[in-house]
Design a protein around this motif. Sequence first.
Motif, short mmCIF file in Angstrom:
data_model
loop_
_atom_site.label_atom_id
_atom_site.label_comp_id
_atom_site.label_asym_id
_atom_site.label_seq_id
_atom_site.Cartn_x
_atom_site.Cartn_y
_atom_site.Cartn_z
N SER A 251 -2.79 -1.23 -0.09
CA SER A 251 -2.61 -1.43 -1.21
C SER A 251 -2.59 -0.07 -2.17
O SER A 251 -1.35 -0.30 -2.71
CB SER A 251 -3.36 -2.44 -2.15
OG SER A 251 -3.19 -4.01 -1.32
N CYS B 239 -0.12 2.15 -1.31
CA CYS B 239 1.82 1.96 -1.87
C CYS B 239 1.54 1.65 -3.14
O CYS B 239 2.51 2.55 -3.72
CB CYS B 239 1.75 0.21 -1.20
SG CYS B 239 2.55 -0.25 -0.06
N CYS C 50 2.60 5.98 -4.03
CA CYS C 50 3.89 5.85 -3.38
C CYS C 50 4.63 5.87 -4.22
O CYS C 50 5.93 7.08 -4.66
CB CYS C 50 4.34 4.72 -1.34
SG CYS C 50 6.19 5.37 -1.74
N LEU D 228 6.98 2.23 1.33
CA LEU D 228 7.03 1.41 0.43
C LEU D 228 6.32 0.83 2.26
O LEU D 228 5.14 0.25 3.15
CB LEU D 228 7.23 0.29 -0.35
CG LEU D 228 6.65 0.63 -1.62
CD1 LEU D 228 6.68 -0.47 -2.37
CD2 LEU D 228 4.93 1.12 -1.95
N GLN E 120 3.35 2.94 4.07
CA GLN E 120 2.33 2.90 3.89
C GLN E 120 1.41 1.94 3.84
O GLN E 120 0.75 2.17 4.47
CB GLN E 120 2.88 3.79 1.81
CG GLN E 120 3.61 4.66 1.71
CD GLN E 120 2.60 6.14 1.93
OE1 GLN E 120 1.08 6.18 2.56
NE2 GLN E 120 3.07 7.50 2.52
N GLY E 121 2.87 1.06 4.37
CA GLY E 121 1.69 -0.33 4.30
C GLY E 121 1.20 -0.45 5.20
O GLY E 121 0.09 0.01 5.84
#
Length: 314
Positions: free
Chosen positions: A32, A35, A38, A94, A97-98
Amino acid sequence: MAHASPLTQAQPAGPEAVETVPPAVDLVLGASACCLACVFTNPLEVVKTRLQLQGELQARGTYPRPYRGLMASVAAVARADGLRGLQKGLAAGLLYQGLMNGVRFYCYGLAGQAGLTQQPGGIVVAGAVAGALGAFVGSPAYLVSASDQGPPTLSPQSVLGALETIWRQQGLLGLWRGGGGAVPRVMVGSAAQLATFASAKAWVQEQQWLPEDSWLVALAGGMISSVAVAAVMTPFDVVSTRLYNQPVDGAGRGQLYGGLADCLVKICQQEGPLALYKGLGPAYLRLGPHTILSMLFWDELRKLARRGAQHQGT
Protein backbone atom coordinates in the motif's frame (compact mmCIF):
# COMPACT_ATOMS: atom_id res chain seq x y z
CA MET A 1 -4.22 -9.68 32.07
CA ALA A 2 -3.67 -8.51 28.50
CA HIS A 3 -1.09 -10.37 26.47
CA ALA A 4 1.54 -8.61 24.34
CA SER A 5 0.55 -8.47 20.70
CA PRO A 6 2.99 -9.64 17.98
CA LEU A 7 2.77 -6.09 16.68
CA THR A 8 4.16 -4.61 19.86
CA GLN A 9 6.76 -7.10 21.06
CA ALA A 10 9.89 -5.38 22.33
CA GLN A 11 12.90 -5.49 20.08
CA PRO A 12 16.57 -5.38 21.04
CA ALA A 13 17.98 -1.90 21.30
CA GLY A 14 20.62 -0.65 18.93
CA PRO A 15 21.05 1.08 15.57
CA GLU A 16 19.70 -1.91 13.64
CA ALA A 17 16.68 -2.46 15.85
CA VAL A 18 13.51 -2.29 13.77
CA GLU A 19 10.03 -2.62 15.18
CA THR A 20 8.33 -5.59 13.57
CA VAL A 21 4.79 -6.39 12.62
CA PRO A 22 3.54 -9.78 11.42
CA PRO A 23 4.79 -10.56 7.88
CA ALA A 24 1.24 -10.77 6.50
CA VAL A 25 0.55 -7.25 7.81
CA ASP A 26 3.84 -6.00 6.33
CA LEU A 27 2.78 -7.45 2.97
CA VAL A 28 -0.32 -5.26 2.91
CA LEU A 29 1.31 -2.18 4.45
CA GLY A 30 4.41 -2.32 2.26
CA ALA A 31 2.42 -2.79 -0.94
CA SER A 32 0.00 0.00 0.00
CA ALA A 33 2.77 2.44 0.93
CA CYS A 34 4.68 1.90 -2.30
CA CYS A 35 1.55 2.11 -4.47
CA LEU A 36 0.68 5.45 -2.86
CA ALA A 37 4.20 6.69 -3.55
CA CYS A 38 3.97 5.47 -7.16
CA VAL A 39 1.00 7.72 -7.90
CA PHE A 40 3.09 10.78 -7.05
CA THR A 41 6.33 9.70 -8.73
CA ASN A 42 5.16 7.99 -11.93
CA PRO A 43 5.56 11.13 -14.13
CA LEU A 44 9.23 11.28 -13.16
CA GLU A 45 9.55 7.56 -13.99
CA VAL A 46 8.18 8.28 -17.49
CA VAL A 47 10.74 11.04 -18.07
CA LYS A 48 13.56 8.92 -16.65
CA THR A 49 12.69 6.03 -19.00
CA ARG A 50 12.70 8.32 -22.05
CA LEU A 51 16.12 9.74 -21.09
CA GLN A 52 17.62 6.30 -20.56
CA LEU A 53 16.33 5.04 -23.90
CA GLN A 54 17.23 7.99 -26.08
CA GLY A 55 20.78 6.88 -26.95
CA GLU A 56 19.60 3.47 -28.08
CA LEU A 57 16.54 4.83 -29.90
CA GLN A 58 18.56 7.44 -31.77
CA ALA A 59 21.05 4.75 -32.83
CA ARG A 60 18.17 2.62 -34.11
CA GLY A 61 16.61 5.62 -35.83
CA THR A 62 13.21 4.78 -34.38
CA TYR A 63 12.79 7.88 -32.21
CA PRO A 64 15.47 10.45 -33.09
CA ARG A 65 13.97 13.39 -31.16
CA PRO A 66 16.26 14.02 -28.14
CA TYR A 67 15.27 14.84 -24.60
CA ARG A 68 17.47 17.44 -22.95
CA GLY A 69 17.18 17.99 -19.21
CA LEU A 70 14.38 17.36 -16.77
CA MET A 71 12.01 20.26 -17.43
CA ALA A 72 12.58 20.14 -21.18
CA SER A 73 11.87 16.41 -21.11
CA VAL A 74 8.66 16.91 -19.12
CA ALA A 75 7.55 19.52 -21.67
CA ALA A 76 8.51 17.25 -24.59
CA VAL A 77 6.49 14.33 -23.22
CA ALA A 78 3.52 16.60 -22.54
CA ARG A 79 3.66 18.04 -26.07
CA ALA A 80 4.02 14.64 -27.72
CA ASP A 81 1.56 12.63 -25.62
CA GLY A 82 -0.50 15.20 -23.72
CA LEU A 83 -0.61 15.66 -19.97
CA ARG A 84 -2.00 12.13 -19.60
CA GLY A 85 1.23 10.94 -21.15
CA LEU A 86 3.02 11.83 -17.92
CA GLN A 87 1.04 9.08 -16.19
CA LYS A 88 1.72 6.47 -18.84
CA GLY A 89 2.28 3.04 -17.38
CA LEU A 90 0.60 3.94 -14.09
CA ALA A 91 -1.63 0.85 -14.04
CA ALA A 92 1.33 -1.43 -14.72
CA GLY A 93 3.42 0.56 -12.25
CA LEU A 94 0.85 0.07 -9.50
CA LEU A 95 0.64 -3.65 -10.29
CA TYR A 96 4.43 -3.90 -10.17
CA GLN A 97 4.72 -1.93 -6.93
CA GLY A 98 2.00 -3.98 -5.29
CA LEU A 99 3.42 -7.36 -6.33
CA MET A 100 7.10 -6.56 -5.86
CA ASN A 101 6.82 -4.71 -2.57
CA GLY A 102 4.16 -7.00 -1.16
CA VAL A 103 6.53 -9.93 -1.58
CA ARG A 104 9.56 -7.85 -0.54
CA PHE A 105 8.12 -6.60 2.72
CA TYR A 106 6.56 -9.98 3.48
CA CYS A 107 9.95 -11.70 3.14
CA TYR A 108 11.61 -8.89 5.09
CA GLY A 109 8.99 -9.36 7.80
CA LEU A 110 9.78 -13.08 7.93
CA ALA A 111 13.46 -12.24 8.36
CA GLY A 112 12.61 -9.81 11.16
CA GLN A 113 10.39 -12.39 12.84
CA ALA A 114 13.23 -14.89 12.70
CA GLY A 115 15.61 -12.37 14.28
CA LEU A 116 17.87 -12.05 11.22
CA THR A 117 17.54 -8.26 11.05
CA GLN A 118 18.93 -7.97 14.58
CA GLN A 119 22.22 -9.60 13.56
CA PRO A 120 25.18 -7.54 12.27
CA GLY A 121 24.57 -6.93 8.60
CA GLY A 122 21.28 -8.78 8.82
CA ILE A 123 19.20 -5.93 7.43
CA VAL A 124 21.44 -5.77 4.33
CA VAL A 125 21.15 -9.52 3.71
CA ALA A 126 17.42 -9.61 4.43
CA GLY A 127 16.80 -6.56 2.26
CA ALA A 128 18.80 -8.01 -0.65
CA VAL A 129 17.12 -11.44 -0.57
CA ALA A 130 13.66 -9.93 -0.11
CA GLY A 131 14.31 -7.50 -2.96
CA ALA A 132 15.47 -10.25 -5.32
CA LEU A 133 12.37 -12.36 -4.62
CA GLY A 134 10.09 -9.35 -4.98
CA ALA A 135 11.71 -8.31 -8.25
CA PHE A 136 11.32 -11.82 -9.67
CA VAL A 137 7.60 -11.92 -8.86
CA GLY A 138 7.00 -8.39 -10.14
CA SER A 139 9.18 -8.69 -13.25
CA PRO A 140 6.33 -9.26 -15.76
CA ALA A 141 4.53 -6.15 -14.53
CA TYR A 142 7.76 -4.13 -14.71
CA LEU A 143 8.28 -5.34 -18.28
CA VAL A 144 4.94 -3.82 -19.27
CA SER A 145 5.50 -0.70 -17.20
CA ALA A 146 8.92 0.03 -18.69
CA SER A 147 7.62 -0.53 -22.23
CA ASP A 148 4.48 1.53 -21.65
CA GLN A 149 6.51 4.50 -20.46
CA GLY A 150 8.58 4.56 -23.62
CA PRO A 151 7.73 6.36 -26.85
CA PRO A 152 4.34 5.57 -28.44
CA THR A 153 5.96 3.19 -30.93
CA LEU A 154 6.92 0.92 -28.02
CA SER A 155 3.78 1.26 -25.92
CA PRO A 156 1.27 -1.53 -25.39
CA GLN A 157 -2.39 -0.60 -25.01
CA SER A 158 -3.23 -2.25 -21.70
CA VAL A 159 -1.57 -4.19 -18.90
CA LEU A 160 -3.48 -7.45 -19.36
CA GLY A 161 -3.41 -7.15 -23.15
CA ALA A 162 0.35 -6.60 -23.12
CA LEU A 163 0.95 -9.56 -20.80
CA GLU A 164 -1.23 -11.79 -22.97
CA THR A 165 0.55 -10.67 -26.15
CA ILE A 166 3.98 -11.34 -24.64
CA TRP A 167 2.87 -14.76 -23.40
CA ARG A 168 1.51 -15.77 -26.82
CA GLN A 169 4.45 -14.45 -28.82
CA GLN A 170 7.35 -15.34 -26.52
CA GLY A 171 6.00 -17.98 -24.17
CA LEU A 172 5.89 -17.95 -20.39
CA LEU A 173 9.60 -17.16 -20.07
CA GLY A 174 9.08 -14.06 -22.20
CA LEU A 175 7.28 -12.47 -19.26
CA TRP A 176 10.61 -12.49 -17.43
CA ARG A 177 12.60 -10.97 -20.32
CA GLY A 178 14.92 -8.42 -18.78
CA GLY A 179 14.63 -9.94 -15.34
CA GLY A 180 18.40 -10.39 -15.38
CA GLY A 181 18.69 -6.62 -15.05
CA ALA A 182 15.71 -5.99 -12.78
CA VAL A 183 16.52 -8.56 -10.10
CA PRO A 184 20.06 -7.23 -9.32
CA ARG A 185 18.71 -3.68 -9.55
CA VAL A 186 16.00 -4.22 -6.96
CA MET A 187 18.24 -6.47 -4.85
CA VAL A 188 20.91 -3.79 -4.32
CA GLY A 189 18.30 -1.04 -4.06
CA SER A 190 16.29 -2.93 -1.45
CA ALA A 191 19.38 -3.68 0.63
CA ALA A 192 20.50 -0.04 0.48
CA GLN A 193 17.02 1.32 1.17
CA LEU A 194 16.13 -0.80 4.18
CA ALA A 195 19.59 -0.74 5.76
CA THR A 196 20.18 2.99 5.39
CA PHE A 197 16.62 3.84 6.44
CA ALA A 198 16.93 1.82 9.65
CA SER A 199 20.36 3.28 10.45
CA ALA A 200 19.45 6.85 9.48
CA LYS A 201 16.22 6.76 11.47
CA ALA A 202 18.07 5.43 14.55
CA TRP A 203 20.75 8.12 14.14
CA VAL A 204 18.15 10.92 13.89
CA GLN A 205 16.44 9.59 17.02
CA GLU A 206 19.76 9.51 18.88
CA GLN A 207 20.41 13.18 18.02
CA GLN A 208 17.09 14.08 19.66
CA TRP A 209 16.46 16.85 17.15
CA LEU A 210 12.88 15.71 16.75
CA PRO A 211 10.29 14.04 18.98
CA GLU A 212 11.06 10.32 18.91
CA ASP A 213 7.63 9.30 17.62
CA SER A 214 7.31 12.14 15.10
CA TRP A 215 6.67 11.37 11.43
CA LEU A 216 9.54 13.78 10.72
CA VAL A 217 11.99 11.13 11.99
CA ALA A 218 10.89 8.72 9.26
CA LEU A 219 10.93 11.57 6.73
CA ALA A 220 14.54 12.42 7.62
CA GLY A 221 15.53 8.75 7.50
CA GLY A 222 13.92 8.38 4.10
CA MET A 223 15.72 11.44 2.76
CA ILE A 224 19.10 10.06 3.79
CA SER A 225 18.21 6.63 2.44
CA SER A 226 17.12 8.07 -0.90
CA VAL A 227 20.66 9.25 -1.73
CA ALA A 228 22.10 5.76 -1.23
CA VAL A 229 19.30 4.15 -3.22
CA ALA A 230 19.77 6.42 -6.24
CA ALA A 231 23.56 5.94 -6.21
CA VAL A 232 23.45 2.14 -6.28
CA MET A 233 20.33 1.65 -8.43
CA THR A 234 20.81 4.00 -11.36
CA PRO A 235 23.32 1.86 -13.35
CA PHE A 236 21.12 -1.22 -12.89
CA ASP A 237 18.09 0.89 -13.75
CA VAL A 238 19.64 1.95 -17.07
CA VAL A 239 20.55 -1.64 -17.91
CA SER A 240 17.16 -3.09 -17.00
CA THR A 241 15.41 -0.38 -19.03
CA ARG A 242 17.52 -1.27 -22.06
CA LEU A 243 16.97 -5.01 -21.59
CA TYR A 244 13.21 -4.65 -21.24
CA ASN A 245 12.82 -2.35 -24.25
CA GLN A 246 15.15 -4.04 -26.75
CA PRO A 247 13.59 -5.69 -29.82
CA VAL A 248 13.36 -9.48 -29.72
CA ASP A 249 13.42 -12.22 -32.32
CA GLY A 250 10.74 -14.85 -32.88
CA ALA A 251 12.08 -16.93 -30.00
CA GLY A 252 11.91 -14.00 -27.61
CA ARG A 253 15.70 -13.50 -27.48
CA GLY A 254 17.00 -9.94 -27.28
CA GLN A 255 18.52 -8.66 -30.52
CA LEU A 256 20.75 -6.01 -28.92
CA TYR A 257 21.97 -7.46 -25.63
CA GLY A 258 22.67 -10.98 -24.46
CA GLY A 259 22.04 -10.20 -20.81
CA LEU A 260 23.10 -8.02 -17.89
CA ALA A 261 26.89 -8.26 -18.39
CA ASP A 262 26.66 -7.88 -22.18
CA CYS A 263 24.47 -4.79 -21.81
CA LEU A 264 26.86 -3.23 -19.28
CA VAL A 265 29.87 -3.81 -21.57
CA LYS A 266 28.15 -2.50 -24.71
CA ILE A 267 26.86 0.64 -23.02
CA CYS A 268 30.35 1.42 -21.68
CA GLN A 269 32.01 0.69 -25.03
CA GLN A 270 29.53 2.53 -27.23
CA GLU A 271 28.44 5.41 -25.00
CA GLY A 272 31.05 5.56 -22.24
CA PRO A 273 30.81 4.59 -18.54
CA LEU A 274 28.94 7.78 -17.66
CA ALA A 275 26.05 6.50 -19.78
CA LEU A 276 25.27 4.16 -16.88
CA TYR A 277 24.19 7.28 -15.03
CA LYS A 278 22.03 8.67 -17.83
CA GLY A 279 18.93 10.21 -16.40
CA LEU A 280 20.53 10.41 -12.94
CA GLY A 281 18.74 13.67 -12.14
CA PRO A 282 15.29 12.35 -13.05
CA ALA A 283 16.26 8.97 -11.57
CA TYR A 284 16.93 10.61 -8.22
CA LEU A 285 13.87 12.80 -8.54
CA ARG A 286 11.87 9.59 -8.99
CA LEU A 287 13.80 7.20 -6.73
CA GLY A 288 14.38 9.85 -4.08
CA PRO A 289 10.76 10.94 -3.57
CA HIS A 290 9.58 7.36 -4.02
CA THR A 291 11.96 6.13 -1.32
CA ILE A 292 11.07 9.01 0.99
CA LEU A 293 7.31 8.59 0.51
CA SER A 294 7.41 4.78 0.60
CA MET A 295 9.41 4.68 3.83
CA LEU A 296 7.33 7.44 5.40
CA PHE A 297 4.01 5.80 4.49
CA TRP A 298 5.29 2.36 5.53
CA ASP A 299 6.55 3.64 8.87
CA GLU A 300 3.35 5.55 9.63
CA LEU A 301 1.12 2.62 8.60
CA ARG A 302 3.14 0.36 10.90
CA LYS A 303 2.61 2.79 13.76
CA LEU A 304 -1.13 2.71 13.15
CA ALA A 305 -1.09 -1.10 13.05
CA ARG A 306 0.81 -1.31 16.33
CA ARG A 307 -1.46 1.22 18.01
CA GLY A 308 -4.49 -0.72 16.82
CA ALA A 309 -3.02 -3.92 18.26
CA GLN A 310 -2.25 -2.18 21.56
CA HIS A 311 -5.82 -0.89 21.74
CA GLN A 312 -7.20 -4.38 21.11
CA GLY A 313 -4.82 -5.82 23.71
CA THR A 314 -6.07 -3.45 26.40
